[in-house]
Design an enzyme around this catalytic site. Sequence first.
Site, PDB file in Angstrom:
ATOM      1  N   LYS A   1      -7.893  -1.962   8.408  1.00  0.00           N
ATOM      2  CA  LYS A   1      -7.336  -3.272   8.289  1.00  0.00           C
ATOM      3  C   LYS A   1      -7.155  -3.792   6.775  1.00  0.00           C
ATOM      4  O   LYS A   1      -6.422  -4.776   6.677  1.00  0.00           O
ATOM      5  CB  LYS A   1      -8.219  -4.219   9.112  1.00  0.00           C
ATOM      6  CG  LYS A   1      -7.995  -3.860  10.691  1.00  0.00           C
ATOM      7  CD  LYS A   1      -8.993  -4.631  11.358  1.00  0.00           C
ATOM      8  CE  LYS A   1      -8.891  -4.651  12.911  1.00  0.00           C
ATOM      9  NZ  LYS A   1      -9.671  -5.633  13.565  1.00  0.00           N
TER      10      LYS A   1
ATOM     11  N   ASP B   1      -5.375 -10.505  15.703  1.00  0.00           N
ATOM     12  CA  ASP B   1      -6.761 -10.818  15.794  1.00  0.00           C
ATOM     13  C   ASP B   1      -7.148 -12.355  16.026  1.00  0.00           C
ATOM     14  O   ASP B   1      -7.807 -12.745  16.864  1.00  0.00           O
ATOM     15  CB  ASP B   1      -7.706 -10.055  15.140  1.00  0.00           C
ATOM     16  CG  ASP B   1      -7.886  -8.569  15.581  1.00  0.00           C
ATOM     17  OD1 ASP B   1      -7.538  -8.135  16.766  1.00  0.00           O
ATOM     18  OD2 ASP B   1      -8.316  -7.928  14.626  1.00  0.00           O
TER      19      ASP B   1
END
Length: 279
Positions: free
Chosen positions: A73, A110
């Site tokens: 990420k 997210d």
Amino acid sequence: MTDLTELTARKAAVLGSPIAHSLSPVLHRAAYARLGLHGWSYGRQDVDEAALPGFVEGLDESWAGLSLTMPLKRAVIPLLDEIDPAARAVNAVNTLVFRADGSRYGENTDVPGFAAALAERGVSSTEGAAVLGGGATAGSALAALAGVVKGPIAVYVRNPAKLAEFDAMAGHFGLELEPRPWAEAADAAGYELVVNTTPAGAADGLAERLPQQVGTLFDVLYHPWPTALAAAWGERGGLVLGGRDLLLHQAVRQVELMTGIEGRGGEILAAMRTALEND
């Protein structure tokens, strides 16, 4: 409106290491079927940080996008041409979109995924919250809580140095963070909302130290499930959300970004949820 006749024979995948446990293919394939994107495929690839640049460079124009899980990420950020401001503030990207002009765009789904999952369960505002963990997922959780928590947010970390990575993010989202040592993590259960972002097993010891009355727990793990903490929390009558809740809601936005199809989030979510329940 996106012309569905132009959205054929595209590829996407989830990358990470390890990746065999990922449920993302189940979700994205269900969404493609519901949207009528029969030429689309979605797989999984075990790719670590060292291999990521070469993997991305080797993809052709048939690729629509990539989902990124740990440990990628943050590693993906230098490979992007443009990054969403919220993702930059969080310093984590979980979605890479290949645009028509060949450029690479990164976003963090997210953040809205956390907020949407909480809202679906009726958690839209709390006086206080605690976050367990200091990694990329913790940053995403904190960003999402900016629109939910009215007061300071306690952050319990095993490595205090991790907190420095949240300084810019806290400023961007107007958050007031209160650092707490991991030795005091059991105190987190006293907050209305607790988000656990630690790796599997890290918070198991807290399960035996919960008070009789608890609020809401969002434990981002989904394998194995339930975690010891989630099980104990549920036994005390608290509301429990798990990693599958986050996975579902963040995946809806990923599909929208990769396909360009907007306004059908409800259909996508329903199709994904059915597929997940049947998996």
